[in-house]
Enzyme design. Sequence first.
Site, mmCIF file in Angstrom:
data_model
loop_
_atom_site.group_PDB
_atom_site.id
_atom_site.type_symbol
_atom_site.label_atom_id
_atom_site.label_comp_id
_atom_site.label_asym_id
_atom_site.label_seq_id
_atom_site.Cartn_x
_atom_site.Cartn_y
_atom_site.Cartn_z
ATOM 1 N N ALA A 139 0.539 -1.728 0.211
ATOM 2 C CA ALA A 139 -0.466 0.553 -0.220
ATOM 3 C C ALA A 139 0.822 1.280 0.241
ATOM 4 C CB ALA A 139 -0.478 -0.194 0.789
ATOM 5 N N SER A 142 -0.284 9.231 0.486
ATOM 6 C CA SER A 142 0.953 10.068 1.198
ATOM 7 C C SER A 142 2.056 10.416 1.561
ATOM 8 C CB SER A 142 -0.177 11.645 0.908
ATOM 9 O OG SER A 142 -1.331 11.373 2.160
ATOM 10 N N ALA A 144 3.005 7.388 3.969
ATOM 11 C CA ALA A 144 3.694 6.873 4.170
ATOM 12 C C ALA A 144 3.123 5.213 3.696
ATOM 13 C CB ALA A 144 3.431 6.209 5.778
ATOM 14 N N LYS A 160 5.865 -0.198 7.887
ATOM 15 C CA LYS A 160 5.451 1.571 7.563
ATOM 16 C C LYS A 160 6.589 2.274 7.693
ATOM 17 C CE LYS A 160 0.894 4.191 8.913
ATOM 18 N NZ LYS A 160 -0.149 4.079 9.659
ATOM 19 N N ASP A 295 -11.209 5.269 13.400
ATOM 20 C CA ASP A 295 -11.443 4.750 11.978
ATOM 21 C C ASP A 295 -11.577 3.837 11.747
ATOM 22 O OD1 ASP A 295 -11.675 5.906 9.358
ATOM 23 O OD2 ASP A 295 -9.869 5.105 8.514
#
Length: 562
Positions: A139, A142, A144, A160, A295
């Site tokens: 993945a 913007s 990481a 990450k 989230d």
Amino acid sequence: MHIPYLTDKYKDIQRFQFVINVLLKHGLGHIISRLNLEHHLSFWRRIIHRPSPETHEIWLSAPERFRLAMEELGPTFIKFGQILSTRPDIVPAEYIKEFEKLQDDIHPFPFSDVRDIIKGELHLEIEDLFKEFSEQPVAAASIAQVHRAVLPSGKLVVVKLRRPGIEEIIEADLRILFALANLLEKRIPSTKQYNPIGIIKEFERNIKKELNFTKEAYHIEQFQRNFQNEPTICIPKVYWEATNKKILTMEAIDGIKISDIKRLEETGLDPKIIARNGVNAILKQVFIDGFFHGDPHPGNIYVLEGNRIAFLDFGIVGRIDERMQQNLSDAILGMLLKNTQQIIDCFWRLEAIDEDVDKRALKADLDAFVERYYEIPLEKLKIGWMMQDVLEIAIRNKLKILPEFLLLAKTLIVIEGVGLMLDPTLEIIPLVQPLVSSVVKKRLAPSKIFNDVLKLTTEFGSLIKTLPQEIDLLLKKLQSGRLKIEFEHQGLGDLIKEFDQVSNRLSFAMIVAATIIASSLMVQANIGPFVLGLPLLGLIGFIISGVLGMFLLVLIIISGRF
């Protein structure tokens, strides 16, 4: 002209001009005019600029053009737009709908940069830290990008890494956002009620937390402690030997995305049990722990064997203190018991109601709210509907809504949607009731009452001690004439701007008139050299006067004020 919050560095000024030009490009020139920023445009743009969009955007709505402008301005503005999409108290619904579409997908940075980051931060080569390391990211966004890897122990992990240079970009854009918010408050005083600078400060705190992966690692460990005795929940392990503020290494979770219902059923997992486990996990975070995942959309929740839930991406978390927990519980009980006054009391204790709020209108709206749900059985009530209705009432009555409450409302609405996707018959209110009751019982426990009385007594004693000193200081300032009262004018910015424009055009017209008079005198004096029988200097003067006069006429026509 110096703009507060902006440095005088060339890069800051250049970026600020770029932001203004992008707004102009997408037909948002009215914002430039309202903030009196025309002087930051290039000379020719200043002459011809109009607040209309480019041809291919002419049929787009203002919210759509605003979204396109944010996408062009890059990661900071995209993140800011995403935050604004969670603020229905200050952003109109049509803009929220557009801002929710903002995506920060971006091309991955090269693997050579990955090597440099790991070597620079952890002082070891990739081969010394990892047995295997995938060069292709799984993945990229913007802030990481994420790579899969294997530790020397054979443990599968994900790594990450923060994007190179992103911190400097965000810092520069934050200065621009602060400058724009400051101008907004000065040029349009009515926006002060929304506290633009406060909104940017809140955004600054949030995005700087996201940039620091050490904080995310601490969040993960806090969730691990909170769920250590919950066999239905899995939280990934952090590997601190390969973690710091720019790198986060944690256990890889290989499960099934919670929204892939077909695969869940094919694997023998039970969507109904999964739905209850997921909803109960979030409710525990809110009403017991006071620390919740901010989230919980389907992309951040995976399902493991045994119907266990695994949460991912802990960059956004919410915290609610004991006071807010108690008031939230009282408000929910007030909704369930159809007690309007109890809900109003909760708003009051949370300082959401000030002297400008129409109490009668608020009570009438809440009475209508209670009446609307009166006939619906408790097990059929949807917490998402109720939260949405309460937010609309708060916005309509201009209540002050805490950012924590907005994040909480969004979290509960999202997790209810996930639960109902898995099990359309899921009844959430019966799951909420025992947790709300436990918060109320905890508050009424003798030990809690004793601690509250002790705390109140201590605070009152401190107030009694400091009050005479404060009064004495006030009287001394009054006696010495050092007591200051500040006044601030509002709404004069546009008037001053108009005076400036009028005086500039008047001066310009006087120069043109003076040039014409001087040229006429030269022609009358009949002083050579001559061109076409006319004195050259006089002819040049008339030409200059004509050009300047036409230029002034064009400015007047463009302004629309003639």
